[in-house]
Structures are given as C-alpha cells and as structure tokens.
Write a protein that holds these residues in place. Structure first.
Motif, short mmCIF file in Angstrom:
data_model
loop_
_atom_site.label_atom_id
_atom_site.label_comp_id
_atom_site.label_asym_id
_atom_site.label_seq_id
_atom_site.Cartn_x
_atom_site.Cartn_y
_atom_site.Cartn_z
N THR A 1 42.39 34.67 31.66
CA THR A 1 42.68 36.08 31.84
C THR A 1 43.01 36.69 30.49
OG1 THR A 1 45.02 35.70 32.18
CG2 THR A 1 43.62 35.69 34.14
N SER A 2 43.08 38.00 30.45
CA SER A 2 43.37 38.67 29.19
C SER A 2 44.87 38.86 29.00
CB SER A 2 42.66 40.02 29.14
OG SER A 2 43.07 40.80 30.25
N ILE B 1 51.79 31.30 36.79
CA ILE B 1 50.40 31.59 37.14
C ILE B 1 49.50 30.94 36.10
CG2 ILE B 1 48.70 33.41 37.53
CD1 ILE B 1 51.08 35.33 37.99
N VAL B 2 48.47 30.24 36.57
CA VAL B 2 47.51 29.62 35.66
C VAL B 2 46.67 30.71 35.02
CG1 VAL B 2 45.52 28.08 35.48
CG2 VAL B 2 47.47 27.44 36.92
N GLU B 3 46.77 30.82 33.70
CA GLU B 3 46.04 31.84 32.95
C GLU B 3 44.58 31.45 32.78
OE1 GLU B 3 46.83 34.19 28.85
OE2 GLU B 3 46.79 32.01 28.73
N GLY B 4 44.34 30.19 32.57
CA GLY B 4 42.97 29.73 32.39
C GLY B 4 42.93 28.23 32.17
N SER C 1 37.89 26.80 34.38
CA SER C 1 37.25 26.91 35.68
C SER C 1 37.64 28.23 36.33
CB SER C 1 37.69 25.75 36.58
OG SER C 1 37.29 25.99 37.90
N ALA C 2 36.66 29.02 36.68
CA ALA C 2 36.93 30.32 37.31
C ALA C 2 37.64 30.15 38.65
CB ALA C 2 35.62 31.09 37.51
N VAL C 3 37.39 29.06 39.35
CA VAL C 3 37.99 28.83 40.66
C VAL C 3 39.50 28.60 40.56
CG1 VAL C 3 37.98 27.27 42.65
CG2 VAL C 3 35.84 27.87 41.54
N GLU C 4 39.94 28.02 39.45
CA GLU C 4 41.36 27.67 39.31
C GLU C 4 42.22 28.76 38.69
OE1 GLU C 4 42.50 25.04 40.79
OE2 GLU C 4 40.46 24.49 41.36
N ILE C 5 41.60 29.79 38.15
CA ILE C 5 42.37 30.87 37.53
C ILE C 5 43.24 31.56 38.58
CG2 ILE C 5 41.97 33.29 36.87
CD1 ILE C 5 40.22 32.42 34.75
N GLY C 6 44.49 31.81 38.23
CA GLY C 6 45.39 32.56 39.09
C GLY C 6 46.18 31.73 40.09
N GLU D 1 40.40 38.68 42.53
CA GLU D 1 40.92 39.64 41.55
C GLU D 1 41.13 38.96 40.19
OE1 GLU D 1 42.39 43.27 39.98
OE2 GLU D 1 41.09 42.79 41.65
N MET D 2 41.66 37.75 40.21
CA MET D 2 41.88 37.03 38.95
C MET D 2 40.55 36.69 38.28
SD MET D 2 45.07 37.02 38.41
CE MET D 2 45.36 35.78 37.16
N ARG D 3 39.56 36.31 39.07
CA ARG D 3 38.23 36.04 38.50
C ARG D 3 37.63 37.31 37.89
NH1 ARG D 3 38.04 32.48 42.79
NH2 ARG D 3 37.02 33.90 44.21
N ARG D 4 37.90 38.45 38.53
CA ARG D 4 37.42 39.72 38.00
C ARG D 4 38.04 40.00 36.63
NH1 ARG D 4 38.85 44.70 37.35
NH2 ARG D 4 40.89 44.51 38.29
N LEU D 5 39.29 39.61 36.46
CA LEU D 5 39.99 39.85 35.20
C LEU D 5 39.66 38.81 34.13
CD1 LEU D 5 43.52 40.69 36.64
CD2 LEU D 5 41.90 42.30 35.63
N ALA D 6 38.99 37.74 34.52
CA ALA D 6 38.74 36.63 33.59
C ALA D 6 37.70 36.99 32.54
CB ALA D 6 38.26 35.41 34.38
N ILE D 7 37.78 36.27 31.42
CA ILE D 7 36.84 36.45 30.31
C ILE D 7 36.04 35.15 30.19
CG2 ILE D 7 36.63 36.96 27.86
CD1 ILE D 7 39.56 38.05 28.08
#
Length: 173
Positions: free
Chosen positions: A109-110, A41-44, A47-52, A96-102
């Motif tokens: 993600t954290s 899974i891409v952690e970061g 780009s918010a679009v690519e997370i997860g 959901e992954m964007r919600r978890l992003a910092i």
C-alpha cells in the motif's frame, strides 16, 4: 526486544509461536512500541491477496514492537478497531486494499509512518442511529412491505369489482 513481523499477522489472529527479536534504542522503543488493542495491518508482502490482513495486538507479549511492513492503527474509540478489523478481513476490505496497492513495488500500500492512510470505510455511529445505513435499509423495507400490503388490498377490491357474478349468488338476488 520481541517484534511482530508480517508472518505473525494473519486474518483476525496473531501467530505468536515464532517471535523474532530486534535491538532498539529507548527512542526507537517509544516510537515502535505496541500497546494492547493496537490494530496491525499487513502493508505488503509481495502478494496482492495478503495485503490488508489484520489482527489486534493483545497483551500476550509486552513490551513488543512491530516490523516496518506493518501499519499500526490506534483508535480512540474501541468499537472502531473491531469494525476496521472486520472490514479489512472481509472480501470487500481486501478488495479495497488491493485497489490501494502499488503492484510494481511488490504489492504494497502507499501508507507509511509519516503519511495519512485512507481507506473507504465508515465506522458505525452509535449515537446517531438514523444515519447508519442498516437503519435506513430497515426503514425502506418496512415502507415497501406496507406498500405491498396496500397494493394487495387494492388488487383484491379491483378483482372483486370486475369479476363476473357467481351464478348461484345471482339467482338469490
């Protein structure tokens, strides 16, 4: 040692056309080694679009390790990997992954190797079908169809009871 980077992990596919190499000790190899069916899974990546976005590691490159900006998930139940991959690559999982992003940290993600990564999903249970939301929804739909049919019959009887008699039929009586 070949290693997979964020660029190699796309939604539901690993791009293996450009593989980097990394020098590791035997201890590091054991710690970072991937096995077939590991979910990456891409952690970061800024780009918010690519997370997860995620894909399952196949046996195409072995041995192989992974970049620290990827999260490795190894499940005991194989059907859970397929479900998690489907969820994270779907719009609701990406949200959901964007919600978890910092965001200040470059959209990451954290999660880390030493922390527990939590995401709001539930792996389907094969052994307890009555607990699966789809089963409950099908049951509710069947009950609703039954009530609608019942209501239709009652409505027809009421309409029959209150409608004025047919003049031709009244003359026969």
């Amino acid at each position: 040692m070949p290693y997979l980077r964020v660029a190699n992990v796309q939604r539901d596919v690993l791009r293996l056309d450009e593989i980097e190499r990394f020098e590791l000790t035997m201890e590091e190899l054991e710690r970072w080694r991937l096995v077939a069916c590991d979910l990456l899974i891409v952690e970061g990546n800024g780009s918010a679009v690519e997370i997860g976005r995620c894909a399952v590691k196949t046996g195409a490159i072995d041995p192989c390790v992974y970049q620290n900006h990827l999260i490795r998930v190894r499940c005991f139940r194989q059907e859970c990997i397929a479900f998690i991959k489907l969820f994270l690559n779907a719009p609701c999982g990406a949200e959901e992954m964007r919600r978890l992003a910092i965001p200040p940290a470059g959209y990451t993600t954290s999660a880390s190797e030493d922390s527990e990564f939590r995401c709001a999903y539930a792996c389907p249970r094969r052994t307890v079908p009555h607990r699966h939301p789809g089963h409950r929804l099908r049951r509710l739909c069947a009950e609703l169809r039954q009530r609608m049919a019942e209501g239709g019959r009652v409505q027809a009887r009421l309409a029959e009871a209150v409608s004025p008699p047919n003049p031709a039929q009244a003359a026969l009586e």
